[in-house]
Scaffold this motif. Structure first.
Motif, PDB file in Angstrom:
ATOM      1  N   VAL A 115      -8.047   1.982  -3.259  1.00 28.28           N
ATOM      2  CA  VAL A 115      -7.810   0.575  -2.953  1.00 28.28           C
ATOM      3  C   VAL A 115      -7.902   0.397  -1.449  1.00 28.28           C
ATOM      4  CG1 VAL A 115      -6.177  -1.331  -3.119  1.00 28.28           C
ATOM      5  CG2 VAL A 115      -6.304   0.361  -4.964  1.00 28.28           C
ATOM      6  N   VAL A 157      -2.447  -1.322 -10.292  1.00 27.77           N
ATOM      7  CA  VAL A 157      -1.965  -2.170  -9.201  1.00 27.77           C
ATOM      8  C   VAL A 157      -1.225  -3.375  -9.768  1.00 27.77           C
ATOM      9  CG1 VAL A 157      -2.654  -3.652  -7.266  1.00 27.77           C
ATOM     10  CG2 VAL A 157      -3.773  -1.435  -7.587  1.00 27.77           C
ATOM     11  N   MET A 184       0.826  -1.210   0.000  1.00 27.53           N
ATOM     12  CA  MET A 184       0.000   0.000   0.000  1.00 27.53           C
ATOM     13  C   MET A 184       0.860   1.261   0.000  1.00 27.53           C
ATOM     14  SD  MET A 184      -3.310  -0.783   0.019  1.00 27.53           S
ATOM     15  CE  MET A 184      -4.508  -2.029   0.512  1.00 27.53           C
ATOM     16  N   ASN A 217       0.661   4.161  -2.834  1.00 30.79           N
ATOM     17  CA  ASN A 217       0.484   5.580  -2.529  1.00 30.79           C
ATOM     18  C   ASN A 217       1.595   6.420  -3.155  1.00 30.79           C
ATOM     19  OD1 ASN A 217      -1.886   5.329  -1.009  1.00 30.79           O
ATOM     20  ND2 ASN A 217      -0.798   5.042   0.915  1.00 30.79           N
ATOM     21  N   THR A 238      -4.986   4.755  -1.883  1.00 32.85           N
ATOM     22  CA  THR A 238      -5.413   3.646  -1.026  1.00 32.85           C
ATOM     23  C   THR A 238      -5.986   4.201   0.264  1.00 32.85           C
ATOM     24  OG1 THR A 238      -3.461   3.279   0.378  1.00 32.85           O
ATOM     25  CG2 THR A 238      -3.349   2.429  -1.884  1.00 32.85           C
TER      26      THR A 238
END
Length: 256
Positions: A193, A158, A58, A62, A68
């Motif tokens: 996300v 992603v 994550m 970012n 996220t």
């Protein structure tokens, strides 16, 4: 300290009310489940590993501009995350045939796909998380067409990021699942996300041997899920290998 109010409990995580408005605390449990909960176990340390691996992914997302819900890690089992309105879908991105895709279509597991395939599943344990189409999603108002377009764009970004990150440490990203939430700012929202990205939600194979480095180890009784997830964490540089020095001491200590 006042008892924290639990907001939601799932198979692998618990959400608690956060310290500030618009935040939640996401707690990673040691519970392992497969087959929609048909197979269960408690694996010591699994929650710690998933917390750290999900934090790593994550944070990377970012950093490259993929939004996220992740804010920061609080401790070895907890993260501070933004409260979002979850879209009731699981988004699966497939690069290589495996799992249910191989079963449904009779494609040999391990067959590379001509391009990434995105599938949608309704997040409903009672129904077994059935696959749904874009028509279903729009007809039942789970998301609008613009949302679907944005979800697909996020999922592919992603996939690009994770494929490169994993291949850099000798791991093939076979497929993965993400969930998306709406983060509201006044009358407007953006899609982010959410949930987690860890070996629980990915298929990861060793790039040379093809050995499984994900929850299939648990699903198919192929070995220790704790050792497997530790291997992923070690390759990503989150956790040193046994014998490596960390702060002047030896041992498999998670890196802070």
């Amino acid at each position: 300290m006042a008892r924290r109010r639990m907001v939601y409990e799932g198979k692998a995580k618990i959400l608690y009310e956060g310290p500030e408005p618009g935040t939640l605390i996401q707690y990673f449990k040691d519970d392992a489940t497969a087959g929609n909960g048909a197979k269960k176990d408690v694996v010591e340390g699994k929650g710690v590993l998933n917390n750290r691996i999900s934090e790593h992914v994550m944070t990377g997302l970012n950093a490259i501009g993929v939004p996220t819900h992740f804010i920061r890690r609080l401790n070895m089992r907890e993260q501070l995350v933004r409260a979002v309105e979850m879209i009731p879908l699981e988004i699966v991105v497939r690069n290589v045939a495996a799992g249910s895709l191989s079963t449904r279509l009779g494609i040999e597991e391990g067959t590379p796909l001509p391009r990434p395939i995105i599938e949608f599943y309704l997040k409903d344990d009672a129904l077994g998380d059935p696959m749904v189409t874009e028509e279903h999603i729009i007809a039942f108002n789970w998301a609008a067409q613009q949302d679907i377009d944005d979800i697909i764009s996020l999922a592919l970004r992603v996939n690009d990021f994770m494929s490169g990150m994993m291949m850099g440490v000798g791991i093939r990203l076979i497929d993965f699942k993400i969930e998306i939430g709406r983060h509201w700012e006044g009358d407007f929202h953006r899609l982010v996300v959410a949930d987690e990205i860890s070996p629980d939600s990915c298929r990861l194979w060793d790039a040379k041997s093809g050995d499984k480095l994900d929850k299939d180890v648990f699903r198919r009784d192929l070995g220790s899920i704790a050792d497997t997830y530790s291997e992923v964490a070690q390759r990503l540089g989150i956790m040193p290998r046994p014998g490596e020095r960390t702060e002047g001491k030896r041992g498999p200590k998670l890196v802070h």
